[in-house]
Structures are given as C-alpha cells and as structure tokens.
Scaffold this motif. Sequence first.
Motif, PDB file in Angstrom:
ATOM      1  N   GLU A 177      -6.767   7.685  -3.799  1.00 40.52           N
ATOM      2  CA  GLU A 177      -6.900   8.374  -2.421  1.00 40.52           C
ATOM      3  C   GLU A 177      -5.657   8.407  -1.663  1.00 40.52           C
ATOM      4  O   GLU A 177      -5.693   9.526  -0.873  1.00 40.52           O
ATOM      5  N   SER A 178      -4.579   7.727  -1.756  1.00 40.02           N
ATOM      6  CA  SER A 178      -3.488   7.732  -1.129  1.00 40.02           C
ATOM      7  C   SER A 178      -2.613   9.029  -1.840  1.00 40.02           C
ATOM      8  O   SER A 178      -1.652   9.166  -0.927  1.00 40.02           O
ATOM      9  N   LYS A 191      -7.836   2.918  -4.234  1.00 36.33           N
ATOM     10  CA  LYS A 191      -6.902   3.144  -3.048  1.00 36.33           C
ATOM     11  C   LYS A 191      -5.589   4.032  -3.323  1.00 36.33           C
ATOM     12  O   LYS A 191      -5.369   4.845  -2.628  1.00 36.33           O
ATOM     13  N   HIS A 240       0.974  -0.954   0.050  1.00 36.79           N
ATOM     14  CA  HIS A 240       0.179   0.090   0.027  1.00 36.79           C
ATOM     15  C   HIS A 240       0.965   1.214   0.168  1.00 36.79           C
ATOM     16  O   HIS A 240       1.564   1.475   0.945  1.00 36.79           O
ATOM     17  N   LYS A 284       0.207   4.341   0.691  1.00 42.96           N
ATOM     18  CA  LYS A 284      -0.072   5.397   1.417  1.00 42.96           C
ATOM     19  C   LYS A 284       0.880   5.700   2.459  1.00 42.96           C
ATOM     20  O   LYS A 284       0.963   6.701   3.012  1.00 42.96           O
ATOM     21  N   SER A 296       3.367   8.068   0.696  1.00 45.55           N
ATOM     22  CA  SER A 296       2.901   9.147  -0.136  1.00 45.55           C
ATOM     23  C   SER A 296       3.423  10.465   0.482  1.00 45.55           C
ATOM     24  O   SER A 296       3.519  11.271  -0.215  1.00 45.55           O
TER      25      SER A 296
END
Length: 316
Positions: free
Chosen positions: A128-129, A125, A98, A100, A103
């Motif tokens: 959104e990150s 996702k 992921h 995120k 980021s």
Amino acid sequence: MKTQITKILGIEYPIIQAGMVWVSGWKLASAVSNCGGLGLIGSGSMKPDLLREHIIKCKKATSKPFGVNIPLLRGDADELVKVTIEEKVKIVFTSAGHPKKYSQILKENGIKLIHVVPNIKFALKAQESGCDAVVGEGVEAGGHNGADQITTMALIPQLVDALEIPVIAAGGIADGRGILAALSLGASGVQIGTRFAATVESSAHENYKRKILDAKDTDTVLAFAKIGLMRMIKNDFASRAIQAEKEGWNEEKLKELLASKRERLGIFEGDEIEGAMEAGQGVGLIKDIPTVEVLFNRLLEEYNSALQRVNSFEQL
C-alpha cells in the motif's frame, strides 16, 4: 532464471546479497553485482559520510546495479536516505520500520523500493505504501526476526498469494537448492545473508567467518524476544542473554545488555565471547570462505543441478 524481480532491478540473476551490518561494504556489494546479482551496501553500521564513501567506491568498482539497505528505526535514517538520493543509487531496501515515510521521495527520484517483512500484515502495508517488492524473511534468518517466528517455507507462498507485487525469499537460504526451493514456492528472487558473510570480500572479522564454518545445524539460537528477536551463533553472550530472559529481566535491562555495540564486537571485531555473532540456520551448509565469484558460480551450478534432478522425477 529470469523473473519479475530481475526485470524490476535490472539484474541478470535473482540473487540478492543481504545488507548485513558490519559485513556488507562496497567490496562485497560490487563483487556480487559484477557477478550478475544485486549487491547491497549495509548502511546499518555506517554514518552518513561513511555510507557516501562506500557508495562512491562501489560505483568505481562496478558498472552494474547495486543498492543500499537502510534500517528505518535508526535515528539518522533521514540522512542515510538523503545521501543515497544524492549519490543517485537507484535501489533501496528498507527494514525495521514503515517505508511509507520515504516512499514518495524515493519514487520521485526514480528509486526502486523493497521492504523486508516477516508476515502478511506488514507486507500489505508495504504494498500500500508503494513498494516495488517485498523481502519475506523467515525466522531461519540471522539477525533480527519477526515476533511471529514464521518459517520461510510457510511464509513465502502465503505472501505470494496475498500480494500483487513480487516477493523475494530470505531466511536459511545458503545454496542453489535453497534458491530453487524458494522460486518453486513462488518467490521472484532470493536474498542471501550468512553465506555471503563468509566470503573473501565480506568485511566481517576472520573470527566471525570461522565461527560460521564451525557452526552446525543446532548452533544458532533466538534471544531477546521482549525487545526484538535476534538469531545468533551460540556463545557466552548468547547464553547470558537467554538466561536473562529466563530470569525475567525487563526491557530496559535487556536493552542495556544488548546496547553495547554487541554486533560490531562480534561481527567486525571478532570477539567470540562477548560479541553478538548474527547468523542464520543455514550455517550448517557453509564449509568454506570462497571469493564471491567462486561462490556465485557454485550457486548457479547447484541450482541447475537441483533443477535437473527435479525435472527427472516422473510425473505424478
């Protein structure tokens, strides 16, 4: 061929060389960047100190943009990200995890972030990150693939419709016709792995490159569904992996079978029997081992030829 992705990444052509393990060192990355594409250093086969060495050498070999690919499931991903930031690389591709977590720090350092995804759920996702783009990778691709096994042709237009950020197409693209097809589906660029693996500048073993040349359309196979799909060229190891799955081996035993640095053994050391020789389904299109410059010019010629052919069709 100017697209959103060429503007975002500061490159001339929307052609990106995948950061494949044991293939994508500074020589390959800098050669691709010098041709106007985006070269990626594949950190998945490097320790942090070695990654730093490759980044420094790449800076000396090209004045054009290049990036680093970082598999996020690696135990030392934090250190790889740190080295990338310290060396002021401005483009990072992430995969297998992921984005995120990284980021914000990447953005704070002015780094463009692109994440590899196999389906719309993970793509949303990534968006959104804060990712600047995604690579939509179809199951035709070599190496690790998504469990849903969505093909590139089906995946790319769905991602384009679902996202606000640019989509880069990957999986099975090995010539200029594939580039045109991907852009026609709405992609803003393409990422090419196996075709660049079979070049002079690739750090892969000559045995691996030769296996790519010898492979036909049916000579790759998917294995290890329980622990993460992998597409590779058929050999003794691949056959044993498939047989193990048929016999119902559990995840632990399958990980033991794969864990012995199989990718290094096959790609970097050239063991044609016991190594995992990752390759995409586009292998049947690969007939030679050119320099990157020769290949890049050929890709552009093939793209333009395919475009002219399409433009010659009568309007429906």
